[in-house]
Design an enzyme around this catalytic site. Structure first.
Site, PDB file in Angstrom:
ATOM      1  N   ASP A 174      12.201 -18.563  40.430  1.00 57.44           N
ATOM      2  CA  ASP A 174      11.774 -19.207  39.199  1.00 57.44           C
ATOM      3  C   ASP A 174      10.275 -19.482  39.397  1.00 57.44           C
ATOM      4  O   ASP A 174       9.769 -19.442  40.527  1.00 57.44           O
ATOM      5  CB  ASP A 174      12.561 -20.515  39.034  1.00 57.44           C
ATOM      6  N   LEU A 175       9.561 -19.744  38.323  1.00 56.76           N
ATOM      7  CA  LEU A 175       8.104 -19.975  38.440  1.00 56.76           C
ATOM      8  C   LEU A 175       7.754 -21.470  38.385  1.00 56.76           C
ATOM      9  O   LEU A 175       7.312 -22.053  39.379  1.00 56.76           O
ATOM     10  CB  LEU A 175       7.392 -19.220  37.309  1.00 56.76           C
ATOM     11  N   ASP A 176       7.994 -22.069  37.194  1.00 58.01           N
ATOM     12  CA  ASP A 176       7.595 -23.464  36.988  1.00 58.01           C
ATOM     13  C   ASP A 176       8.420 -24.390  37.892  1.00 58.01           C
ATOM     14  O   ASP A 176       9.640 -24.428  37.778  1.00 58.01           O
ATOM     15  CB  ASP A 176       7.829 -23.865  35.516  1.00 58.01           C
ATOM     16  N   THR A 204       3.741 -26.488  37.090  1.00 61.11           N
ATOM     17  CA  THR A 204       3.275 -26.467  35.704  1.00 61.11           C
ATOM     18  C   THR A 204       4.093 -27.408  34.826  1.00 61.11           C
ATOM     19  O   THR A 204       3.745 -27.607  33.668  1.00 61.11           O
ATOM     20  CB  THR A 204       3.351 -25.042  35.131  1.00 61.11           C
ATOM     21  N   LYS A 257      13.464 -28.492  31.429  1.00 60.52           N
ATOM     22  CA  LYS A 257      13.128 -27.591  32.535  1.00 60.52           C
ATOM     23  C   LYS A 257      14.008 -26.345  32.515  1.00 60.52           C
ATOM     24  O   LYS A 257      15.239 -26.453  32.427  1.00 60.52           O
ATOM     25  CB  LYS A 257      13.252 -28.310  33.873  1.00 60.52           C
ATOM     26  N   SER A 271      11.662 -16.088  35.304  1.00 58.15           N
ATOM     27  CA  SER A 271      11.226 -17.308  34.618  1.00 58.15           C
ATOM     28  C   SER A 271      11.381 -17.151  33.121  1.00 58.15           C
ATOM     29  O   SER A 271      11.115 -16.075  32.584  1.00 58.15           O
ATOM     30  CB  SER A 271       9.745 -17.582  34.940  1.00 58.15           C
ATOM     31  N   ALA A 272      11.754 -18.234  32.468  1.00 54.24           N
ATOM     32  CA  ALA A 272      11.856 -18.219  31.005  1.00 54.24           C
ATOM     33  C   ALA A 272      10.482 -18.200  30.356  1.00 54.24           C
ATOM     34  O   ALA A 272      10.358 -18.019  29.150  1.00 54.24           O
ATOM     35  CB  ALA A 272      12.607 -19.465  30.534  1.00 54.24           C
ATOM     36  N   LYS A 291      18.703 -19.221  30.590  1.00 52.01           N
ATOM     37  CA  LYS A 291      19.422 -19.979  31.610  1.00 52.01           C
ATOM     38  C   LYS A 291      20.167 -21.103  30.896  1.00 52.01           C
ATOM     39  O   LYS A 291      19.630 -21.652  29.941  1.00 52.01           O
ATOM     40  CB  LYS A 291      18.427 -20.577  32.620  1.00 52.01           C
ATOM     41  N   GLU A 332      15.290 -22.005  42.706  1.00 49.89           N
ATOM     42  CA  GLU A 332      15.248 -22.706  41.415  1.00 49.89           C
ATOM     43  C   GLU A 332      15.041 -24.196  41.591  1.00 49.89           C
ATOM     44  O   GLU A 332      15.542 -24.785  42.542  1.00 49.89           O
ATOM     45  CB  GLU A 332      16.596 -22.526  40.698  1.00 49.89           C
ATOM     46  N   ASP A 333      14.339 -24.811  40.621  1.00 49.06           N
ATOM     47  CA  ASP A 333      14.190 -26.275  40.645  1.00 49.06           C
ATOM     48  C   ASP A 333      14.974 -26.944  39.520  1.00 49.06           C
ATOM     49  O   ASP A 333      14.972 -28.167  39.423  1.00 49.06           O
ATOM     50  CB  ASP A 333      12.710 -26.682  40.514  1.00 49.06           C
TER      51      ASP A 333
END
Ligand code: BG6
Ligand code: MG
Length: 216
Positions: free
Chosen positions: A8-10, A16, A44, A115-116, A146, A170-171
């Site tokens: 995942d990115l954020d 971010t 999120k 990432s979304a 997700k 993932e966070d």
């Protein structure tokens, strides 16, 4: 034996989430919906439009806007978010991320982004790590966001591996649920709220041993 890493990115590669929060809070203020930090947790991992729908429902305004007006609101939020992103530099990578990606590349383990965010390519460019990913899933191609596993299945396809041969990072709870729904090994990156169902959790990637992960 695992053959690839899917991130995942954020909240995993960079923080971010704070910029998403500022932009949603300011948009909320314009339309009379209070977006506080606790409610922001529910946004999120969720796409831009789904986030707006949740904000409107939170303020009891789900029937107040046409689709066209909602698209304009989402665009306003994104304009402010992208303005905030301009200051990103490689120093904004979360601890251990650069080292982890370098080690994966040295070992020949391919990495992908699930990432979304439609801003993912731009963010990775600003962070100076775009070239370290063999693939970035385009969220515009997804039928479901997700916690549906579609994005993680697509990321594994980009790496030419099966979902069960990948490790997902993932966070957000929605992300962990998506990873587990396609039988991928889940690493939960904690930032306060607990993550249910993760196979392993850490606060930052420096805590992980890559060889052990690859043997899962
Ligand atoms: C996810 C974030 O990574 O991307 C969400 O966790 C965000 O908060 C979503 O809404 C969509 O991002 P963007 O950049 O396309 O608005
Ligand atoms: Mg995230």
């Amino acid at each position: 034996m695992k053959k690839g890493f899917i991130f995942d990115l954020d909240g995993v590669i960079t923080d971010t989430a704070k910029y998403h929060f500022i932009a949603w809070r300011n948009l909320g203020a314009k339309i009379g919906v209070d977006v506080d930090l606790k409610f922001n947790e529910q946004l999120k991992g969720i796409s831009r439009m789904d986030s707006l729908d949740r904000i409107l429902a939170h303020g009891g305004k789900e029937n107040d806007f046409t689709l066209e007006e909602k698209e304009a609101l989402a665009a306003q939020k994104n304009d402010e978010y992208v303005t905030l992103l301009q200051s990103l530099t490689p120093a904004d990578l979360l601890p251990g991320v650069k080292e982890f990606l370098d080690q994966a590349n040295t070992k020949g383990v391919p990495c992908a982004i699930a990432s979304a965010s439609k801003n993912a390519p731009f963010i990775l460019e600003k962070l100076g790590v775009k070239d370290q990913f063999a693939g970035i899933v385009d969220p515009a191609t997804l039928h479901k966001g997700k916690p549906d596993p579609e994005i993680f299945i697509k990321a594994a396809e980009l790496l030419n591996i099966k979902p069960e041969e990948a490790v997902g990072f993932e966070d957000a709870q929605a992300g962990i649920d998506g990873i587990k729904a396609c039988h991928m090994f889940a690493v939960g990156v904690l930032s306060g709220e607990p993550l249910h169902g993760a196979d392993v959790t850490c606060h930052e990637l420096t805590e992980l041993n890559m060889d052990e992960l690859l043997q899962k």
